[in-house]
Motif scaffolding. Structure first.
Motif, mmCIF file in Angstrom:
data_model
loop_
_atom_site.group_PDB
_atom_site.id
_atom_site.type_symbol
_atom_site.label_atom_id
_atom_site.label_comp_id
_atom_site.label_asym_id
_atom_site.label_seq_id
_atom_site.Cartn_x
_atom_site.Cartn_y
_atom_site.Cartn_z
ATOM 1 N N GLY A 255 1.227 4.755 -14.386
ATOM 2 C CA GLY A 255 2.087 5.054 -13.239
ATOM 3 C C GLY A 255 1.525 6.185 -12.401
ATOM 4 O O GLY A 255 1.558 6.144 -11.172
ATOM 5 N N ALA A 256 0.985 7.209 -13.058
ATOM 6 C CA ALA A 256 0.400 8.351 -12.335
ATOM 7 C C ALA A 256 -0.818 7.910 -11.523
ATOM 8 O O ALA A 256 -0.990 8.343 -10.376
ATOM 9 N N ARG A 257 -1.636 7.047 -12.108
ATOM 10 C CA ARG A 257 -2.821 6.554 -11.376
ATOM 11 C C ARG A 257 -2.416 5.720 -10.161
ATOM 12 O O ARG A 257 -2.961 5.887 -9.070
ATOM 13 N N LEU A 258 -1.442 4.829 -10.358
ATOM 14 C CA LEU A 258 -0.979 4.005 -9.238
ATOM 15 C C LEU A 258 -0.340 4.875 -8.165
ATOM 16 O O LEU A 258 -0.570 4.662 -6.970
ATOM 17 N N LEU A 259 0.439 5.855 -8.572
ATOM 18 C CA LEU A 259 1.086 6.733 -7.602
ATOM 19 C C LEU A 259 0.056 7.464 -6.744
ATOM 20 O O LEU A 259 0.238 7.582 -5.528
ATOM 21 N N LYS A 260 -1.040 7.909 -7.331
ATOM 22 C CA LYS A 260 -2.103 8.569 -6.539
ATOM 23 C C LYS A 260 -2.643 7.628 -5.472
ATOM 24 O O LYS A 260 -2.841 8.020 -4.325
ATOM 25 N N ARG A 261 -2.882 6.383 -5.853
ATOM 26 C CA ARG A 261 -3.395 5.405 -4.874
ATOM 27 C C ARG A 261 -2.357 5.143 -3.782
ATOM 28 O O ARG A 261 -2.693 5.042 -2.601
ATOM 29 N N CYS A 262 -1.091 5.037 -4.174
ATOM 30 C CA CYS A 262 -0.023 4.778 -3.209
ATOM 31 C C CYS A 262 0.147 5.945 -2.248
ATOM 32 O O CYS A 262 0.368 5.746 -1.048
ATOM 33 N N GLU A 263 0.052 7.164 -2.775
ATOM 34 C CA GLU A 263 0.176 8.336 -1.904
ATOM 35 C C GLU A 263 -0.967 8.391 -0.897
ATOM 36 O O GLU A 263 -0.753 8.717 0.274
ATOM 37 N N LYS A 264 -2.154 8.033 -1.335
ATOM 38 C CA LYS A 264 -3.302 7.985 -0.430
ATOM 39 C C LYS A 264 -3.065 6.929 0.659
ATOM 40 O O LYS A 264 -3.305 7.174 1.846
ATOM 41 N N ALA A 265 -2.569 5.773 0.265
ATOM 42 C CA ALA A 265 -2.292 4.690 1.220
ATOM 43 C C ALA A 265 -1.193 5.102 2.196
ATOM 44 O O ALA A 265 -1.288 4.839 3.408
ATOM 45 N N ALA A 266 -0.140 5.760 1.702
ATOM 46 C CA ALA A 266 0.958 6.191 2.568
ATOM 47 C C ALA A 266 0.492 7.264 3.551
ATOM 48 O O ALA A 266 0.894 7.258 4.719
ATOM 49 N N ARG A 267 -0.373 8.183 3.080
ATOM 50 C CA ARG A 267 -0.916 9.205 3.999
ATOM 51 C C ARG A 267 -1.743 8.547 5.101
ATOM 52 O O ARG A 267 -1.654 8.930 6.269
ATOM 53 N N ALA A 268 -2.544 7.565 4.735
ATOM 54 C CA ALA A 268 -3.361 6.866 5.734
ATOM 55 C C ALA A 268 -2.471 6.151 6.752
ATOM 56 O O ALA A 268 -2.745 6.169 7.955
ATOM 57 N N ALA A 269 -1.387 5.539 6.293
ATOM 58 C CA ALA A 269 -0.457 4.865 7.202
ATOM 59 C C ALA A 269 0.211 5.879 8.135
ATOM 60 O O ALA A 269 0.372 5.613 9.331
ATOM 61 N N ASN A 270 0.572 7.028 7.605
ATOM 62 C CA ASN A 270 1.167 8.066 8.451
ATOM 63 C C ASN A 270 0.154 8.634 9.432
ATOM 64 O O ASN A 270 0.509 8.970 10.556
ATOM 65 N N ASP A 271 -1.101 8.727 9.019
ATOM 66 C CA ASP A 271 -2.148 9.152 9.946
ATOM 67 C C ASP A 271 -2.272 8.156 11.097
ATOM 68 O O ASP A 271 -2.449 8.544 12.251
ATOM 69 N N GLU A 272 -2.171 6.876 10.784
ATOM 70 C CA GLU A 272 -2.215 5.850 11.826
ATOM 71 C C GLU A 272 -1.024 5.987 12.765
ATOM 72 O O GLU A 272 -1.165 5.895 13.990
ATOM 73 N N LEU A 273 0.152 6.219 12.201
ATOM 74 C CA LEU A 273 1.357 6.393 13.014
ATOM 75 C C LEU A 273 1.202 7.567 13.973
ATOM 76 O O LEU A 273 1.574 7.470 15.143
ATOM 77 N N LEU A 274 0.648 8.657 13.501
ATOM 78 C CA LEU A 274 0.552 9.879 14.304
ATOM 79 C C LEU A 274 -0.795 10.028 15.019
ATOM 80 O O LEU A 274 -1.061 11.076 15.614
ATOM 81 N N ALA A 275 -1.607 8.998 14.997
ATOM 82 C CA ALA A 275 -2.938 9.055 15.611
ATOM 83 C C ALA A 275 -2.940 9.513 17.068
ATOM 84 O O ALA A 275 -3.855 10.221 17.476
ATOM 85 N N PRO A 276 -1.914 9.155 17.874
ATOM 86 C CA PRO A 276 -1.937 9.621 19.266
ATOM 87 C C PRO A 276 -1.750 11.135 19.435
ATOM 88 O O PRO A 276 -1.953 11.657 20.529
#
Length: 145
Positions: free
Chosen positions: A103-124
C-alpha cells in the motif's frame, strides 16, 4: 454544440471554482486510473498512512466519508493487500487500519501521479501565482492554518 455565453453566471467565482475543481478531479482521476486506483481509495490510503494505525470510525470521520462507503473501500483495499484491519490495541472492540508495504509503494506512485495532474491543472500559472492561488484557496475553503 458550443456553450451558451451566460456571462452573469460565468463571471461568478463559485462557478469558476466549480469548473476548475471539475477539471482538476478529472485530471487526477485519470492519473490515478493509470495506477488502477480510484479517488476515494487514494484518499483513504493517504489518510491511513498519515493517521495509522487508526480506528476505522476515526478514519471515516477524519475524511468525512459515510461508514458504509468506508467499509466497501477498505474491503477493496484489504483484498488488494494495501491495508490491514486488526483489532485496535486501545479498544479491542474496534478495528485499527494500517498501511501495508505494498500500500505504501502504491501510494507513492499515486501521489506522484496526482502531483503531475495538479501541475497540468495549474500549468497556466507561474510558480509564484500557484503559491498565491493555493494560499487563497485555503483561505476561502476554510482550511487555512
Amino acid at each position: 454544440m458550443s456553450e451558451v455565453p451566460l456571462p452573469a453566471i460565468r463571471s461568478l467565482p463559485s462557478w469558476l471554482l466549480g469548473r476548475a475543481a471539475a477539471r482538476g478531479r478529472t485530471l487526477v482521476a485519470e492519473a490515478l486510473a493509470e495506477e488502477d486506483m480510484r479517488m476515494w481509495h487514494h484518499v483513504v490510503l493517504s489518510a491511513v498512512r498519515d493517521l495509522g494505525p487508526v480506528a476505522q470510525a476515526d478514519l471515516g470521520r477524519g475524511i468525512g466519508l459515510d461508514p458504509k462507503d468506508l467499509v466497501g473501500i477498505l474491503d477493496d483495499l484489504q483484498s488488494a493487500d494495501l491495508v490491514v484491519r486488526e483489532p485496535d490495541p486501545k479498544d479491542r472492540r474496534k478495528n485499527a487500519v494500517s498501511l501495508t508495504a505494498r500500500g505504501a509503494r502504491l501510494l507513492k506512485r499515486c501521489e506522484k501521479a496526482a502531483r503531475a495532474a495538479n501541475d497540468e491543472l495549474l500549468a497556466p500559472l507561474s510558480a509564484a501565482e500557484r503559491e498565491r492561488f493555493t494560499d487563497m484557496l485555503r483561505r476561502i475553503s476554510g482550511t487555512a492554518g
